[in-house]
Design a protein around this motif. Structure first.
Motif, PDB file in Angstrom:
ATOM      1  N   UNK A 176     -15.935  83.509 -17.568  1.00 20.10           N
ATOM      2  CA  UNK A 176     -15.398  83.145 -18.822  1.00 20.10           C
ATOM      3  C   UNK A 176     -16.747  83.448 -19.726  1.00 20.10           C
ATOM      4  N   UNK A 177     -16.460  83.838 -20.882  1.00 18.27           N
ATOM      5  CA  UNK A 177     -17.482  84.130 -21.707  1.00 18.27           C
ATOM      6  C   UNK A 177     -18.511  83.100 -22.077  1.00 18.27           C
ATOM      7  N   UNK A 178     -19.851  83.399 -22.228  1.00 22.19           N
ATOM      8  CA  UNK A 178     -20.856  82.432 -22.548  1.00 22.19           C
ATOM      9  C   UNK A 178     -20.671  81.369 -23.684  1.00 22.19           C
ATOM     10  N   UNK A 179     -20.893  80.218 -23.865  1.00 26.22           N
ATOM     11  CA  UNK A 179     -20.525  79.568 -24.704  1.00 26.22           C
ATOM     12  C   UNK A 179     -21.500  80.069 -26.014  1.00 26.22           C
ATOM     13  N   UNK A 180     -21.087  79.951 -27.351  1.00 25.70           N
ATOM     14  CA  UNK A 180     -21.817  80.380 -28.587  1.00 25.70           C
ATOM     15  C   UNK A 180     -21.827  79.505 -29.582  1.00 25.70           C
ATOM     16  N   UNK A 181     -21.001  78.276 -29.403  1.00 21.61           N
ATOM     17  CA  UNK A 181     -21.115  77.344 -30.501  1.00 21.61           C
ATOM     18  C   UNK A 181     -21.447  75.994 -30.136  1.00 21.61           C
ATOM     19  N   UNK A 182     -21.991  75.722 -28.883  1.00 17.46           N
ATOM     20  CA  UNK A 182     -22.414  74.839 -28.407  1.00 17.46           C
ATOM     21  C   UNK A 182     -23.715  74.841 -27.990  1.00 17.46           C
ATOM     22  N   UNK A 183     -24.594  73.669 -27.993  1.00 15.77           N
ATOM     23  CA  UNK A 183     -25.833  73.660 -27.416  1.00 15.77           C
ATOM     24  C   UNK A 183     -25.759  72.717 -26.112  1.00 15.77           C
TER      25      UNK A 183
END
Length: 333
Positions: free
Chosen positions: A175-182
């Motif tokens: 799955x694509x790497x998270x972009x909106x969460x830290x």
């Protein structure tokens, strides 16, 4: 001889009069033509070497002629004080269908009584595994499940939940790497406890709902915390998820079983649901396990939890089996 015409002997293979290995050989040699999964003898012996199966957790019903009429194989972790789950319940083919539920219920009652006498807090759950997705459409599966359901209920395991088992393997795209969460580590267990309370609000998970009704959100969250601290996964894997402005979005607890890496625990706080954050948290867990060389990542969710099942499918997980989980009611107090 039918169990209805003579009372069987119910005992573990560690019970009085049990031979050093002959009774175990007989129990493991029981065969059945039913389509429900049964634990192979070689798998039992391999896991028994790790103390995941034990003689005192291995119970059978013996006919007057010394034949094994039924068996119940309970499982636990290598360091478990008491069994955690009934993995395999089977009866011999020549036991009449009308006798199977009562024979099996008696066997479960005997095992439960021994475990409670040894200090267990409650009877172990019964995990009826490896059912196919369309098992209700097959009369042989329906019949095999029916007497097991009835036996579980008679033995006090009256809460039934149907769950879907999923797995991800490297053959599927990451799955694509998270972009909106830290995602950040948090060594304070109390911070995770607070996050568990938040993500449990409005949950669709049947066990969490039952536990909260009996014990309240705080005790339920603490039970979850202690459960994952006791799993084979490492505490340092755990992460809290925040939005870029620092608001708590959820949590990610990658975990493991004795057999594979596991998704573990994930959730999103109520006010941020519906924004796709569950997919980002699942992606973070999956990518963490994949980066560590995991050949398989397992996961489960309740059949009724359609949003979570859809998230697994979007992340490249495949539904591999259905499980029926029978457990004793959680009582207040």
């Amino acid at each position: 001889m039918s169990p209805s015409s003579a009372l069987p002997r119910l005992s573990s293979v560690a019970g009085p009069g049990a031979g050093p290995g002959a009774e175990l050989d007989q129990v493991l040699g029981l065969t059945s033509s039913e389509p429900v999964w049964r634990l192979p003898a070689d798998a039992y012996r391999a896991e028994a070497a790790q103390r995941q199966y034990r003689p005192e957790w291995t119970w059978a019903a013996w006919g007057p002629d010394g034949r094994v009429l039924a068996r119940a194989l309970w499982w636990g972790q290598g360091d478990s004080a008491h069994p955690l789950a009934l993995d395999c319940l089977a009866v011999a083919d020549d036991v009449p269908a009308v006798d199977r539920a009562s024979l099996a219920a008696g066997l479960l009652d005997a095992g439960h009584a021994a475990f409670l006498e040894a200090g267990a807090d409650a009877p172990p759950l019964y995990n009826l595994m490896k059912l196919p997705g369309g098992w209700r459409e097959d009369p042989a599966h329906v019949a095999a499940v029916a007497w097991r359901q009835e036996a579980a209920r008679r033995a006090g395991l009256t809460v039934e939940v149907e769950r879907l088992q999923f797995e991800w393997t490297p053959e599927a795209p990451l799955p694509a790497a998270p972009e909106r969460l830290v995602f950040s580590p948090e060594p304070d267990d109390e911070a995770f406890l607070a996050a568990m309370r938040r993500v449990a609000e409005g949950t669709l998970d049947a066990h969490t709902l039952e536990s909260e009704a009996a014990h309240g959100p705080e005790a339920t969250a603490r039970e979850s915390l202690e459960f994952y601290l006791d799993r084979p996964g490492k505490r340092e894997w755990w992460r809290l998820a925040h939005t870029p402005d620092g608001a708590l979005a959820g949590l990610a607890i990658p975990s493991a079983t004795p057999y594979a890496r596991n998704v573990g625990y994930l959730g999103v706080v109520p006010e941020l649901r519906g924004r796709g954050y569950v997919g980002e948290i699942l992606a973070a867990i999956t990518r963490f396990h994949a980066a560590d060389g995991a050949e398989r990542v397992t996961a489960t969710t309740d059949l009724s939890n359609h949003p979570m099942a859809a998230a697994f499918a979007r992340a490249g997980y495949t539904s591999t089996e259905v499980r029926l989980i029978f457990s004793a009611p959680v009582h207040p107090g």
